[in-house]
Design an enzyme around this catalytic site. Structure first.
Site, PDB file in Angstrom:
ATOM      1  N   ASP A  22      13.369   2.262   7.390  1.00  0.00           N
ATOM      2  CA  ASP A  22      14.366   2.390   8.450  1.00  0.00           C
ATOM      3  C   ASP A  22      14.225   3.809   9.016  1.00  0.00           C
ATOM      4  O   ASP A  22      13.269   4.526   8.692  1.00  0.00           O
ATOM      5  CB  ASP A  22      15.782   2.074   7.937  1.00  0.00           C
ATOM      6  N   CYS A  79      13.746   4.007   2.586  1.00  0.00           N
ATOM      7  CA  CYS A  79      14.964   4.231   3.374  1.00  0.00           C
ATOM      8  C   CYS A  79      15.578   5.529   2.861  1.00  0.00           C
ATOM      9  O   CYS A  79      14.864   6.352   2.284  1.00  0.00           O
ATOM     10  CB  CYS A  79      15.921   3.037   3.300  1.00  0.00           C
ATOM     11  N   THR A  81      17.808   6.060   0.430  1.00  0.00           N
ATOM     12  CA  THR A  81      17.868   6.087  -1.036  1.00  0.00           C
ATOM     13  C   THR A  81      16.874   5.129  -1.710  1.00  0.00           C
ATOM     14  O   THR A  81      16.667   5.216  -2.922  1.00  0.00           O
ATOM     15  CB  THR A  81      19.267   5.640  -1.502  1.00  0.00           C
ATOM     16  N   HIS A 112       5.086  -3.192 -16.932  1.00  0.00           N
ATOM     17  CA  HIS A 112       5.974  -4.102 -17.675  1.00  0.00           C
ATOM     18  C   HIS A 112       6.621  -5.168 -16.793  1.00  0.00           C
ATOM     19  O   HIS A 112       6.830  -6.290 -17.239  1.00  0.00           O
ATOM     20  CB  HIS A 112       7.095  -3.316 -18.359  1.00  0.00           C
ATOM     21  N   HIS A 147       4.817  -9.310 -21.685  1.00  0.00           N
ATOM     22  CA  HIS A 147       5.603  -9.083 -20.467  1.00  0.00           C
ATOM     23  C   HIS A 147       5.572 -10.282 -19.520  1.00  0.00           C
ATOM     24  O   HIS A 147       6.452 -10.424 -18.683  1.00  0.00           O
ATOM     25  CB  HIS A 147       5.099  -7.842 -19.731  1.00  0.00           C
TER      26      HIS A 147
HETATM   27  C1  RB5 Z   1      20.930   4.872   6.378  1.00  0.00           C
HETATM   28  O1  RB5 Z   1      21.876   5.827   6.742  1.00  0.00           O
HETATM   29  C2  RB5 Z   1      20.976   4.608   4.883  1.00  0.00           C
HETATM   30  O2  RB5 Z   1      22.156   3.942   4.561  1.00  0.00           O
HETATM   31  C3  RB5 Z   1      19.779   3.798   4.442  1.00  0.00           C
HETATM   32  O3  RB5 Z   1      18.622   4.493   4.796  1.00  0.00           O
HETATM   33  C4  RB5 Z   1      19.625   3.527   2.948  1.00  0.00           C
HETATM   34  O4  RB5 Z   1      19.811   4.680   2.207  1.00  0.00           O
HETATM   35  C5  RB5 Z   1      20.348   2.367   2.433  1.00  0.00           C
HETATM   36  O5  RB5 Z   1      20.173   1.950   1.296  1.00  0.00           O
END
Ligand code: RB5
Length: 161
Positions: A22, A79, A81, A112, A147
């Site tokens: 994203d 993204c 996180t 695994h 596994h």
């Molecule tokens: C975007 O602001 C953020 O929410 C997205 O990149 C991500 O971290 C979502 O899991």
């Protein structure tokens, strides 16, 4: 349930990888895609193509479907996180997506859990760590053996929407 991308045999070669991000992961995705190309992998970039705000599930779904259908061997999603990408990708049967923040987990996720989609957080780790995580994951291969049944067992919990 018909799983088109079952657990892979140990040591399967990787040639094709789909990448997606994203807006938060856009720059890191491009950086890592260039790295993958340098390694000789065939990279399918499924966007996003700009830093403008967009919705991560669209890209997670595109990459996950490409992996599940066997069009590519592996997927990489970035993204902010990595979490939203993993949650979405894991809804697609046959996909085993993992967010990793350390190289031990990156390697173990493949050895695994036969992780076929790596999810990284561009707001969590810097470029250097992201490269190491990707390299550790790519260098590892599924160990099979004990596994194999466990990975098959993941599908018993469903995963479709
Ligand atoms: C975007 O602001 C953020 O929410 C997205 O990149 C991500 O971290 C979502 O899991």
């Amino acid at each position: 349930m018909n799983i088109s991308n079952p657990p892979s045999p140990a040591g399967r070669d990787v040639h094709r990888i789909a990448v997606g991000a994203d807006h938060a992961g856009y720059r890191l995705k491009n950086h890592l895609a260039a790295l993958l190309l340098k390694k000789g992998l065939k990279v399918r970039d499924m966007g996003t193509d700009s830093p403008h705000s967009c919705d991560y599930p669209d890209f997670a779904r595109a990459v996950a479907n490409a992996v599940a259908s066997g069009e590519v061997d592996l997927g990489l999603l970035v993204c902010g996180t990595g979490q939203g990408m993993a949650m979405t990708a894991n809804k697609v049967p046959g996909v085993r997506a993992a967010v990793v923040l350390d190289t031990f987990s990156a390697r173990a996720a493949r050895e695994h859990n036969d992780c076929n989609v790596l999810c990284l957080g561009a707001r969590v780790c810097g470029t250097g760590l992201a490269e190491d995580l990707l390299n550790s994951w790519l260098a590892a291969s599924f160990q099979g053996g004990r596994h194999q049944a466990r990975v098959r067992g993941m599908e018993l919990s469903g995963g479709g929407v």
